[in-house]
Design an enzyme around this catalytic site. Structure first.
Site, PDB file in Angstrom:
ATOM      1  CB  ALA A  65      -0.883  -0.021   1.247  1.00  0.00           C
ATOM      2  N   GLY A 112       0.711  -4.974   0.932  1.00  0.00           N
ATOM      3  CA  GLY A 112      -0.513  -5.052   0.133  1.00  0.00           C
ATOM      4  C   GLY A 112      -0.279  -5.664  -1.242  1.00  0.00           C
ATOM      5  CD  GLU A 115      -2.103  -7.599   2.996  1.00  0.00           C
ATOM      6  OE1 GLU A 115      -1.895  -6.423   2.631  1.00  0.00           O
ATOM      7  OE2 GLU A 115      -2.570  -7.889   4.104  1.00  0.00           O
ATOM      8  CD  GLU A 135       2.136  -5.473   5.614  1.00  0.00           C
ATOM      9  OE1 GLU A 135       2.961  -6.381   5.877  1.00  0.00           O
ATOM     10  OE2 GLU A 135       1.264  -5.582   4.732  1.00  0.00           O
TER      11      GLU A 135
HETATM   12  C1  HXC Z   1       5.069   4.446  -1.252  1.00  0.00           C
HETATM   13  C2  HXC Z   1       6.951   3.495  -2.115  1.00  0.00           C
HETATM   14  C3  HXC Z   1       6.603   2.241  -1.564  1.00  0.00           C
HETATM   15  C4  HXC Z   1       5.391   2.144  -0.827  1.00  0.00           C
HETATM   16  C5  HXC Z   1       8.459   2.017  -2.614  1.00  0.00           C
HETATM   17  N1  HXC Z   1       8.105   3.285  -2.760  1.00  0.00           N
HETATM   18  N2  HXC Z   1       7.569   1.350  -1.894  1.00  0.00           N
HETATM   19  N3  HXC Z   1       6.177   4.574  -1.959  1.00  0.00           N
HETATM   20  N4  HXC Z   1       4.668   3.275  -0.691  1.00  0.00           N
HETATM   21  N5  HXC Z   1       4.942   1.000  -0.294  1.00  0.00           N
HETATM   22  C6  HXC Z   1       8.824   4.371  -3.460  1.00  0.00           C
HETATM   23  C7  HXC Z   1      10.018   4.855  -2.674  1.00  0.00           C
HETATM   24  O1  HXC Z   1       9.595   5.813  -1.724  1.00  0.00           O
HETATM   25  C8  HXC Z   1      10.843   5.479  -3.776  1.00  0.00           C
HETATM   26  O2  HXC Z   1      10.296   6.737  -4.114  1.00  0.00           O
HETATM   27  C9  HXC Z   1      10.603   4.562  -4.960  1.00  0.00           C
HETATM   28  O3  HXC Z   1       9.396   3.862  -4.671  1.00  0.00           O
HETATM   29  C10 HXC Z   1      11.700   3.525  -5.148  1.00  0.00           C
HETATM   30  O4  HXC Z   1      11.867   2.813  -3.926  1.00  0.00           O
HETATM   31  P1  HXC Z   1      13.293   2.598  -3.211  1.00  0.00           P
HETATM   32  O5  HXC Z   1      13.029   2.308  -1.805  1.00  0.00           O
HETATM   33  O6  HXC Z   1      14.193   3.754  -3.519  1.00  0.00           O
HETATM   34  O7  HXC Z   1      13.816   1.328  -3.996  1.00  0.00           O
HETATM   35  P2  HXC Z   1      14.751   0.149  -3.456  1.00  0.00           P
HETATM   36  O8  HXC Z   1      15.878   0.703  -2.650  1.00  0.00           O
HETATM   37  O9  HXC Z   1      15.058  -0.693  -4.656  1.00  0.00           O
HETATM   38  O10 HXC Z   1      13.843  -0.699  -2.451  1.00  0.00           O
HETATM   39  C11 HXC Z   1      12.687  -1.378  -2.907  1.00  0.00           C
HETATM   40  C12 HXC Z   1      11.807  -1.820  -1.693  1.00  0.00           C
HETATM   41  C13 HXC Z   1      11.529  -0.604  -0.796  1.00  0.00           C
HETATM   42  C14 HXC Z   1      12.531  -2.928  -0.930  1.00  0.00           C
HETATM   43  C15 HXC Z   1      10.540  -2.409  -2.307  1.00  0.00           C
HETATM   44  O11 HXC Z   1      11.014   0.459  -1.606  1.00  0.00           O
HETATM   45  C16 HXC Z   1      10.546  -0.880   0.308  1.00  0.00           C
HETATM   46  O12 HXC Z   1      10.896  -1.451   1.319  1.00  0.00           O
HETATM   47  N6  HXC Z   1       9.312  -0.386   0.134  1.00  0.00           N
HETATM   48  C17 HXC Z   1       8.291  -0.431   1.181  1.00  0.00           C
HETATM   49  C18 HXC Z   1       7.788  -1.849   1.380  1.00  0.00           C
HETATM   50  C19 HXC Z   1       6.742  -1.884   2.481  1.00  0.00           C
HETATM   51  O13 HXC Z   1       6.992  -1.540   3.629  1.00  0.00           O
HETATM   52  N7  HXC Z   1       5.540  -2.316   2.110  1.00  0.00           N
HETATM   53  C20 HXC Z   1       4.407  -2.422   3.033  1.00  0.00           C
HETATM   54  C21 HXC Z   1       3.589  -1.167   3.008  1.00  0.00           C
HETATM   55  S1  HXC Z   1       2.278  -1.246   4.167  1.00  0.00           S
HETATM   56  P3  HXC Z   1      11.193   8.079  -4.181  1.00  0.00           P
HETATM   57  O14 HXC Z   1      10.191   9.146  -4.453  1.00  0.00           O
HETATM   58  O15 HXC Z   1      11.892   8.175  -2.880  1.00  0.00           O
HETATM   59  O16 HXC Z   1      12.127   7.795  -5.320  1.00  0.00           O
HETATM   60  C22 HXC Z   1       1.091  -2.183   3.449  1.00  0.00           C
HETATM   61  C23 HXC Z   1      -0.161  -2.381   4.260  1.00  0.00           C
HETATM   62  C24 HXC Z   1      -1.264  -3.043   3.451  1.00  0.00           C
HETATM   63  O17 HXC Z   1       1.235  -2.650   2.368  1.00  0.00           O
HETATM   64  C25 HXC Z   1      -2.605  -2.725   4.036  1.00  0.00           C
HETATM   65  C26 HXC Z   1      -3.786  -3.148   3.196  1.00  0.00           C
HETATM   66  C27 HXC Z   1      -3.818  -2.678   1.794  1.00  0.00           C
END
Ligand code: HXC
Length: 261
Positions: A65, A112, A115, A135
């Protein structure tokens, strides 16, 4: 319908949905999820379409998400809107679609994103796929089925470790654990997903619906209830013209021509 966050096209009888926010690792913004729901509804009501595929790009199916959308939300915001299951957000369309939906996953399927892939009927993974529920690392827990579907798919030990630590599974481990049906070289994923969805789309639609419904009952019932449901569904396929066509085609050594009747 024009979409800003996804690419949508009919490829023959397959409804193809590609998540398309590559600058944000296909993070599932509210707008994107709404559009996925709209695309699913449109394909579900399109008689020419028999199955769907949801995919991302080589780097990411979806990294979860959109954290930037969520960070300022309050408990009351999420509770009152029933996020993420409010129909506007599309999860409901994904969870209730009757046509089979295949997730074709390359790269990250996190939070998400994992999911969403698990809410599809099955997952085809490329050898670069990585699945996780990270998460916990950002102070929350899965909210679109992660704690439930992952546990049913891979068992308590792996699901608990993944939800408690955020550890990712690579494609090999995901296949061994039963999360994905098959692994393909990344260059072949799209073609194979299209082929498999195309195969399903050419089969008898009512019988495909019954098969999907019957497998899903396994997740929501006792074995006896599930077996009874299956027997009734099996018997009811014999009320279709397509069962007669399928079996006579076999006996006559020809290809069946299903009419979805
Ligand atoms: C918003 C995101 C994002 C996310 C990545 N980006 N994941 N933006 N929400 N979930 C954005 C980053 O901010 C960044 O933007 C760009 O995408 C590239 O990501 P990087 O982190 O620079 O890339 P990398 O170093 O290759 O790492 C990839 C990654 C990492 C491992 C996937 O991005 C990551 O850990 N993302 C978050 C994963 C996460 O926590 N997901 C769970 C979310 S909570 P900028 O603008 O900085 O370039 C969830 C709850 C679900 O899903 C609830 C029900 C729907």
């Amino acid at each position: 319908m024009s979409y800003q966050n996804i690419l949508v096209e009919a490829r023959g009888a397959v409804g193809w949905i590609q998540l398309n926010r590559p600058q944000a690792m296909n993070a599932l913004s509210m707008a994107l999820i709404t559009e996925v729901g709209q695309a699913i509804e449109a394909f579900q009501t399109d008689d020419e379409i028999g199955a769907m595929v949801i995919t991302g790009n080589e780097k990411a199916f979806a990294a979860g998400a959109d954290i930037k959308d969520m960070e300022d939300q309050s408990f009351i915001d999420l509770f009152l809107s029933d996020f993420p299951y409010n129909r506007r957000d599309g999860w409901d369309s994904l969870n209730t679609a009757r046509k089979p939906i295949i997730a074709a996953v390359s790269g990250f399927a996190l939070g998400g994103g994992c999911e969403m892939a698990m809410a599809c009927d099955f997952i085809l993974a490329s050898d670069t796929a990585k699945f996780g529920q990270p998460e916990i690392n950002i102070g929350t827990i899965p909210g679109a089925g992660g704690t439930q579907r992952l546990t049913r798919a891979v068992g308590k030990a792996k699901a608990m470790e993944m939800c408690l630590t955020g550890r990712m599974m690579d494609a090999e481990e995901a296949e061994r654990a039963g999360l994905v049906s098959r692994i393909l070289p990344v260059s072949e994923l799209e073609a194979e997903a299209l082929k498999v969805a195309g195969k399903i789309a050419r089969l008898s639609r009512p019988v495909v619906y019954m098969a999907k419904e019957a497998v899903n009952v396994a997740f929501e019932s006792t074995l006896q209830e599930g077996l009874r449901f299956e027997r009734r569904a099996f018997a009811s396929t014999f009320a279709t013209e397509d069962q007669k066509e399928g079996m006579s085609a076999f006996v006559e050594k020809r290809k069946p021509e299903f009419k979805n009747r």
